[in-house]
Structures are given as structure tokens and as C-alpha cells.
Write a protein that holds these residues in place. Structure first.
Motif, PDB file in Angstrom:
ATOM      1  N   ASP A 415       0.824  -1.206   0.000  1.00  0.00           N
ATOM      2  CA  ASP A 415       0.000   0.000   0.000  1.00  0.00           C
ATOM      3  C   ASP A 415       0.858   1.256   0.000  1.00  0.00           C
ATOM      4  N   SER A 416       1.956   1.227   0.742  1.00  0.00           N
ATOM      5  CA  SER A 416       2.859   2.377   0.764  1.00  0.00           C
ATOM      6  C   SER A 416       3.421   2.647  -0.628  1.00  0.00           C
ATOM      7  N   ALA A 417       3.772   1.564  -1.351  1.00  0.00           N
ATOM      8  CA  ALA A 417       4.283   1.730  -2.716  1.00  0.00           C
ATOM      9  C   ALA A 417       3.218   2.328  -3.630  1.00  0.00           C
ATOM     10  N   LEU A 418       1.989   1.885  -3.474  1.00  0.00           N
ATOM     11  CA  LEU A 418       0.908   2.456  -4.283  1.00  0.00           C
ATOM     12  C   LEU A 418       0.739   3.942  -3.985  1.00  0.00           C
ATOM     13  N   CYS A 419       0.754   4.297  -2.708  1.00  0.00           N
ATOM     14  CA  CYS A 419       0.517   5.688  -2.319  1.00  0.00           C
ATOM     15  C   CYS A 419       1.610   6.617  -2.830  1.00  0.00           C
ATOM     16  N   ARG A 420       2.820   6.137  -2.948  1.00  0.00           N
ATOM     17  CA  ARG A 420       3.882   7.009  -3.453  1.00  0.00           C
ATOM     18  C   ARG A 420       3.965   6.982  -4.989  1.00  0.00           C
ATOM     19  N   GLY A 421       2.990   6.304  -5.642  1.00  0.00           N
ATOM     20  CA  GLY A 421       2.865   6.395  -7.089  1.00  0.00           C
ATOM     21  C   GLY A 421       3.540   5.318  -7.882  1.00  0.00           C
ATOM     22  N   GLU A 422       3.915   4.205  -7.245  1.00  0.00           N
ATOM     23  CA  GLU A 422       4.635   3.152  -7.944  1.00  0.00           C
ATOM     24  C   GLU A 422       3.825   2.571  -9.098  1.00  0.00           C
ATOM     25  N   ARG A 423       2.487   2.595  -8.963  1.00  0.00           N
ATOM     26  CA  ARG A 423       1.614   2.056 -10.007  1.00  0.00           C
ATOM     27  C   ARG A 423       0.717   3.125 -10.649  1.00  0.00           C
ATOM     28  N   GLY A 424       1.092   4.379 -10.464  1.00  0.00           N
ATOM     29  CA  GLY A 424       0.358   5.449 -11.122  1.00  0.00           C
ATOM     30  C   GLY A 424      -0.663   6.113 -10.214  1.00  0.00           C
ATOM     31  N   PRO A 425      -1.236   7.260 -10.662  1.00  0.00           N
ATOM     32  CA  PRO A 425      -2.112   8.074  -9.815  1.00  0.00           C
ATOM     33  C   PRO A 425      -3.410   7.377  -9.411  1.00  0.00           C
ATOM     34  N   ARG A 426      -3.986   6.544 -10.288  1.00  0.00           N
ATOM     35  CA  ARG A 426      -5.235   5.883  -9.915  1.00  0.00           C
ATOM     36  C   ARG A 426      -5.004   4.909  -8.763  1.00  0.00           C
ATOM     37  N   TRP A 427      -3.931   4.117  -8.878  1.00  0.00           N
ATOM     38  CA  TRP A 427      -3.594   3.210  -7.791  1.00  0.00           C
ATOM     39  C   TRP A 427      -3.201   3.985  -6.528  1.00  0.00           C
ATOM     40  N   ALA A 428      -2.595   5.152  -6.691  1.00  0.00           N
ATOM     41  CA  ALA A 428      -2.213   5.960  -5.530  1.00  0.00           C
ATOM     42  C   ALA A 428      -3.447   6.421  -4.760  1.00  0.00           C
ATOM     43  N   ARG A 429      -4.479   6.846  -5.485  1.00  0.00           N
ATOM     44  CA  ARG A 429      -5.714   7.255  -4.819  1.00  0.00           C
ATOM     45  C   ARG A 429      -6.363   6.067  -4.100  1.00  0.00           C
ATOM     46  N   PHE A 430      -6.349   4.907  -4.751  1.00  0.00           N
ATOM     47  CA  PHE A 430      -6.874   3.705  -4.104  1.00  0.00           C
ATOM     48  C   PHE A 430      -6.065   3.374  -2.852  1.00  0.00           C
ATOM     49  N   GLY A 431      -4.739   3.476  -2.958  1.00  0.00           N
ATOM     50  CA  GLY A 431      -3.880   3.155  -1.825  1.00  0.00           C
ATOM     51  C   GLY A 431      -4.156   4.045  -0.627  1.00  0.00           C
ATOM     52  N   GLU A 432      -4.411   5.320  -0.862  1.00  0.00           N
ATOM     53  CA  GLU A 432      -4.697   6.234   0.247  1.00  0.00           C
ATOM     54  C   GLU A 432      -6.030   5.886   0.904  1.00  0.00           C
ATOM     55  N   ARG A 433      -7.034   5.581   0.108  1.00  0.00           N
ATOM     56  CA  ARG A 433      -8.316   5.184   0.692  1.00  0.00           C
ATOM     57  C   ARG A 433      -8.160   3.917   1.519  1.00  0.00           C
ATOM     58  N   LEU A 434      -7.405   2.949   0.989  1.00  0.00           N
ATOM     59  CA  LEU A 434      -7.199   1.696   1.710  1.00  0.00           C
ATOM     60  C   LEU A 434      -6.384   1.923   2.982  1.00  0.00           C
ATOM     61  N   ARG A 435      -5.376   2.775   2.909  1.00  0.00           N
ATOM     62  CA  ARG A 435      -4.528   3.053   4.070  1.00  0.00           C
ATOM     63  C   ARG A 435      -5.366   3.564   5.236  1.00  0.00           C
ATOM     64  N   ARG A 436      -6.281   4.463   4.950  1.00  0.00           N
ATOM     65  CA  ARG A 436      -7.111   5.015   6.020  1.00  0.00           C
ATOM     66  C   ARG A 436      -8.136   3.995   6.512  1.00  0.00           C
ATOM     67  N   ALA A 437      -8.768   3.285   5.570  1.00  0.00           N
ATOM     68  CA  ALA A 437      -9.836   2.360   5.947  1.00  0.00           C
ATOM     69  C   ALA A 437      -9.311   1.185   6.760  1.00  0.00           C
ATOM     70  N   ALA A 438      -8.115   0.710   6.451  1.00  0.00           N
ATOM     71  CA  ALA A 438      -7.572  -0.499   7.086  1.00  0.00           C
ATOM     72  C   ALA A 438      -6.473  -0.208   8.099  1.00  0.00           C
ATOM     73  N   ASP A 439      -6.236   1.063   8.429  1.00  0.00           N
ATOM     74  CA  ASP A 439      -5.203   1.431   9.411  1.00  0.00           C
ATOM     75  C   ASP A 439      -3.836   0.885   9.019  1.00  0.00           C
ATOM     76  N   LEU A 440      -3.443   1.101   7.775  1.00  0.00           N
ATOM     77  CA  LEU A 440      -2.157   0.588   7.292  1.00  0.00           C
ATOM     78  C   LEU A 440      -1.075   1.633   7.524  1.00  0.00           C
ATOM     79  N   GLU A 441      -0.641   1.775   8.782  1.00  0.00           N
ATOM     80  CA  GLU A 441       0.324   2.832   9.089  1.00  0.00           C
ATOM     81  C   GLU A 441       1.259   2.422  10.217  1.00  0.00           C
TER      82      GLU A 441
END
Length: 602
Positions: A415-441
Motif C-alpha cells: 500500500d505504501s508503494a501504491l501511495c507514493r505512485g509506484e503504479r500510477g495516480p489511480r492506484w495511488a488514490r486507491f492506496g490512500e483510501r485503503l490506508r485510512r480504511a484499514a489502518d495501514l500505518e
């Protein structure tokens, strides 16, 4: 007539043979607070004022090392503690004896856990089971009563059930999940239909949480007689506190967040952080001096909290304690974060360096300032003529586990890789939503920080002066387990390294999360995690790890007992018994033996 509103809490007790301690109290009006000990030891302090409340941290001197003495609290000349009708034994201060030259010194018994939601009033049903702190108080009180009946006078007999220190590893109060009684108090002050609703909003409401949490008679007595060290986690402020830069921006855009976070940090400083400090640290603390110098210290403390919220790198909440030859390094893994996605780190640069310096302080392989490095046997740093480390055991306290179930670790790294854009902006937006919803921190969500902590643990645990154990003590995840790493490139450290996670003290975990945690450790879970990391192009960590105990689900406490180079771990579950709570031992294991080169029992 001055009364005792909350406390006393026994906080810092000296382990160097100086015979000092600190006792925290809250009075209901300005007063001179005294601690009077049966052996003549004494302390006195004038209260200071914060937001209409009156506190004192009383320095006690003259304690006799190697003894245990009862004490009383006196406000303006009137005894206010212990209560006349107390069913508990007298509160006592145990002053450890300093080690004689050439000897390992006294061992230390460290109890720890996290996540304690306030228990209901006495006699009311508890939907989440008995409180482990209440059960610990029952065990200690019973041990003291048994010693008294047997007419034993030695501190070892009287204190056989009592930890030397209690580590509370986060979520001491729940600002965002208040109980029904606290909600009723809030409703008397303001309209709960407006944000933040039934969550706390300001300093006064934070005092309600501490009243409720620390005012339970058994817990109040426990904290008066067992020294405690504390660190915050997210629920002390709000769930997901400092998850990401976008999370923080969203919170700062709300009309109520600023007062919540400032009040939360102010109350943490007063109720928890001050007591973590030694008398020498208090004497050098400019904020403590400023608060006590004014008739009302609210202004200086509020400015400090505002600075901490605005510039986390300007304030340090981490601290170090040495208990004989056991070193505790308590790490702030919440407020010290760098959240900018390009520089994301669990610890700001200065904080990370401080942690490193404290972990290696006094080592013959003393730290340099150029970041993590392998152990160098030719390093002639401070203490190079004494190849024995200043400690036999290094305890790293972090509210968040370093080693998670592998699937969860890989999921957070992905998820951290997605949020920093490793798979592009769409995946980054998904990663941020998932990070908050699942407490991935957790640490895994800060890959660079995870690797730096791993390197520091390896360095601290290596070399001819290596400690017997390096234990990472954590909570947060509402279950308990033990896990051990394996360094995948070359030999690992000489010390026995182990992640010890214990949570909750008094809370619950849904059945589906129990299944998820178990699956996270399974072979299929590991394979699933590897698929995620491949998708996120995540670099494999420098270690692998396996679960060696658990997962255990209950209200629980772990106790780590060190003596010389030996270390023994015990896990106790809180069970209901005869209308009260008791601790039942469900696991006990040896982490190290007294001989440095003996094989570890794993």
C-alpha cells in the motif's frame, strides 16, 4: 479543605542507588503537596495550574536503596492518601539497590501492555471482560496480604507478585470512543449533535477521560504502588492519528481538530509525559520551569503543544530509562512522523538519530553520526577498554509493532508503494483510501524507517559487548504474540532478538479480525503477501520472521523478567472470578540464559 482529585501515581524511581522517586497528584485546589514515607524519606512541591486544574509532581528523596517503604500523601497538612476505608494494602515505594562493583546488580520485572478502554463502574457488567490492570492489582494485593500474614519483612517476599515497572504502550485513554457515562458528562457542556459529537473536544473533557480511567479504585491503588512509564498512541488523540499527509490536511480543515490535538498534547504532557522524566531531566526542563513559575501555566504549555502540532521535529516525546543493566528506549512512533509522501518516515531525522544514539550510548562500538552501519570490532569509541556493554538487555518500546503478521506487513508495504505512485495516480488514490480504511500505518508502511530500525537492532545486538536480548515491546493490534527475525544476508546479531506484542489490557477484537490475524501468519497468507509486494514492486526486507508464540486473544499483560543475562517472558490473561478479576498464566518461556554463549530457548 483541599482534596485529592486523582492519583497518586508513582512514576520515576531511581535505579542508581540515589534513593529518589517522583509521585504525581492532582488536587482540587492550589496546595502544598507532600509525600511522607514510613522510613523518613520525604518530598514536597507546590501545585501548578493548567486550565483550572492543579497538579504536582513531588520529588521524594532520602529513600533507602534495597528497601520498600509505605507512604502517605498530604495536602496542606491533611492526609488525603491512603483513604481511611481502603481495602488495599498501604501504597509503597520500592527503592532498588545499586549494583555492587563487579556484580550484575538486581534484576528487573517489567509488565507491559496497551489499549485500555475505561472499565464500567464497579458492580456493572463488563461486555469486554475483566480489566487486566484490575486483575494485576488483585494479584499484588493478595501477595502483600499473604506476606503480612506470614510475618515476612523482606522486600523480595512482599513484592514477589509486583512488577518493578509497568509500561503502558499507548491508548491509555480513548478520546474518540468515549463511554456512556463520559458521553453524559459531555452532553452537560455542549450539543453532541455538532462535531466532534461524543468525542472529547478540549482539555477539560480530556480530564474526564483520566478521571474515569485512573479513578477505578483497584487501578488507582495499582498506579500508586507500581512505577509506570507511558507513551501515547493514536486513540489518545484520535484513530489513525498522523496516518498520512492528506489525512492530516483533511483533519486540519475541520473546525474542531486544532483544539482537540492541542488539548490532547497538553493533557498528555501533564498526565503522562512529565512522570516519565527523571528528577535531573525535570530540573533541566525549560517548559516545566515556565509552567511552575507562573500563577497559571496554561499559556506556556499551550504554546508548546501548538509548536508540537505545527513542527513535530521541534519536540521530543521519546525517552530512555536504565533499570540496572536493562535499558528501556521508549520511542514515539506517532507524533515524530514525517508525512510528506516523498520523505515519509516514522521518525524525523533528528529523532531517528537520537534513538540511535541512546541505543548505542556507552557501547564500546559507540555510534557514529553518519547513519546505520555494521558493527566494527576495531572501533575505538567511548568505553573501548571495557568490552562489556552498559546493559545486558535492550528493550525498545514502540506502541506499534516492528514485526507484524507477514501478510499484514506485506500489505502495508504494498500500500505504501501504491501511495507514493509506484503504479500510477489511480492506484495511488486507491492506496490512500485503503490506508485510512484499514489502518495501514505501522512500521511496515514506512519502509525506509523499518529498514533503519532493523539495522539499528542488528547493530545494537552485535559485537563482543552485545546484550543477551533485544526485545521490541509493542501493543496496538488487540492480540498478543512473540516473533523472531532471521537476517537473510549473512549472520544476524549475537543477541536474541524478539518482537513481543501484548494488547489489549482492556478492549476487544471482532471475530473476523481474529481470523485475519491468524491467516496473516499462515503459509497461504505469506504467499498472498508476496503477490502483493510483486504487484507493488516492493523490495524485499532484509529479514524474514516467524511467529514463536500466539496469537493470543484476551485482556492480557506480558511480564519480562531479567536477571543478569537471563530473560524470562510470561503472558497472563485476565479472567473473571468471584465478582472480580484474576490473572491466569497461559504461557511462559525462556528468552535467554545467564551464560552469554549458551543457546537460547526459543
Amino acid at each position: 479543605m483541599t482534596g485529592l482529585r486523582l492519583g497518586p501515581l508513582l512514576r520515576h524511581v531511581d535505579w542508581e542507588g540515589n534513593g529518589t522517586a517522583t509521585v504525581w497528584v492532582e488536587a482540587d485546589r492550589p496546595a502544598t503537596a507532600e509525600v511522607r514515607c514510613a522510613d523518613g524519606a520525604y518530598g514536597s512541591s507546590r501545585t501548578f495550574r493548567i486550565a483550572g486544574h492543579h497538579y504536582a509532581l513531588i520529588p521524594v528523596t532520602g529513600l533507602t536503596p534495597g528497601t520498600t517503604t509505605p507512604y502517605e500523601v498530604v495536602l496542606d497538612g491533611r492526609r488525603v492518601w491512603p483513604p481511611e476505608d481502603s481495602p488495599f494494602p498501604p501504597s509503597t515505594i520500592r527503592s532498588p539497590a545499586a549494583a555492587a562493583p563487579g556484580t550484575p546488580g538486581p534484576g528487573v520485572r517489567v509488565a507491559f501492555g496497551s489499549c485500555r478502554w475505561a472499565a464500567p463502574a464497579h458492580g456493572e457488567p463488563d461486555p469486554i471482560g475483566p480489566d487486566a490492570l484490575e486483575a494485576l492489582a488483585t494479584r499484588i494485593a493478595a501477595g502483600a496480604a499473604t506476606a503480612a500474614r506470614a510475618a515476612t519483612t523482606g522486600p523480595e517476599e512482599a513484592d514477589s507478585a509486583r512488577p518493578d515497572v509497568l509500561l503502558l504502550l499507548g491508548d491509555q485513554v480513548y478520546a474518540d470512543e468515549t463511554s456512556e457515562p463520559t458521553g453524559q458528562r459531555l452532553a452537560l457542556r455542549r450539543d453532541l449533535s455538532a462535531p466532534p459529537g461524543a468525542e472529547v473536544a478540549d482539555y477539560e473533557e480530556y480530564t474526564y477521560l483520566y478521571d474515569e480511567s485512573w479513578g477505578v479504585p483497584a487501578v488507582r491503588w495499582l498506579l500508586s504502588t507500581v512505577p509506570s512509564c507511558m507513551i501515547f498512541d493514536d486513540h489518545d488523540l484520535i484513530d489513525d492519528w498522523n496516518t498520512s499527509a492528506s489525512w492530516l490536511a483533511d483533519m486540519r480543515a475541520t473546525p474542531w481538530w486544532r483544539e482537540r490535538v492541542v488539548s490532547g498534547l497538553m493533557s498528555y504532557w501533564v498526565y503522562q509525559h512529565l512522570g516519565n522524566l527523571s528528577p535531573a531531566e525535570l530540573a533541566a526542563d525549560e517548559l516545566y520551569a515556565a509552567v511552575r513559575a507562573e500563577p497559571d501555566g496554561t499559556g506556556p504549555l499551550r504554546r508548546y503543544a501548538e509548536l508540537a502540532e505545527r513542527d513535530p521535529a521541534a519536540v521530543r516525546w521519546s525517552y530512555r530509562r536504565d533499570f540496572g543493566r536493562t535499558r528501556l528506549l521508549m520511542v514515539d512512533s506517532r507524533a515524530a512522523r514525517v508525512l510528506d509522501e516523498g520523505e515519509r518516515a516514522m521518525l524525523a531525522k533528528g529523532e531517528a538519530q537520537w534513538v540511535r544514539d541512546q541505543a548505542l550510548a556507552g557501547r564500546a562500538s559507540a555510534s557514529r553520526t553518519d547513519g546505520p552501519r555494521p558493527y566494527d570490532p576495531d572501533d575505538r569509541g567511548p568505553g573501548a577498554n571495557d568490552r562489556r556493554a552498559p546493559y545486558d538487555h535492550l528493550l525498545i518500546g514502540s506502541s506499534l509493532p516492528w514485526l507484524l503478521p507477514p501478510l499484514i506487513h506485506d500489505g502495508e508495504a504494498w500500500d505504501s508503494a501504491l501511495c507514493r505512485g509506484e503504479r500510477g495516480p489511480r492506484w495511488a488514490r486507491f492506496g490512500e483510501r485503503l490506508r485510512r480504511a484499514a489502518d495501514l500505518e505501522h512500521w511496515a508502511a514506512f519502509p525506509r524507517s523499518f529498514e533503519e530500525l532493523t539495522a539499528l537492532i542488528a547493530e545494537a545486538g552485535s559485537g563482543p559487548d552485545a546484550p543477551a536480548t533485544v526485545c521490541v515491546l509493542s501493543g496496538d493490534v488487540h492480540h498478543a504474540y512473540a516473533a523472531e527475525p532471521h537476517w537473510t544476508a549473512g549472520d544476524g546479531p549475537d543477541a536474541h532478538v524478539v518482537q513481543l506484542t501484548c494488547s489489549p489490557v482492556h478492549n476487544s477484537v471482532p471475530a473476523y479480525l481474529k481470523l485475519g490475524f491468524r491467516f496473516g501468519w499462515s503459509r497461504l497468507g505469506r504467499r498472498t503477501g508476496r503477490l502483493l509486494t510483486r504487484h507493488g514492486r516492493v523490495v524485499a526486507p532484509p529479514i524474514s520472521w516467524r511467529k514463536t508464540g500466539g496469537p493470543w486473544f484476551a485482556n492480557q499483560l506480558m511480564t519480562l523478567t531479567t536477571n543478569g543475562r537471563s530473560a524470562v517472558l510470561r503472558l497472563d490473561h485476565a479472567r473473571a472470578e468471584d465478582g472480580g478479576a484474576t490473572l491466569v498464566t497461559v504461557d511462559e518461556r525462556v528468552l535467554s540464559t545467564d551464560e552469554k554463549d549458551s543457546p537460547m530457548d526459543r
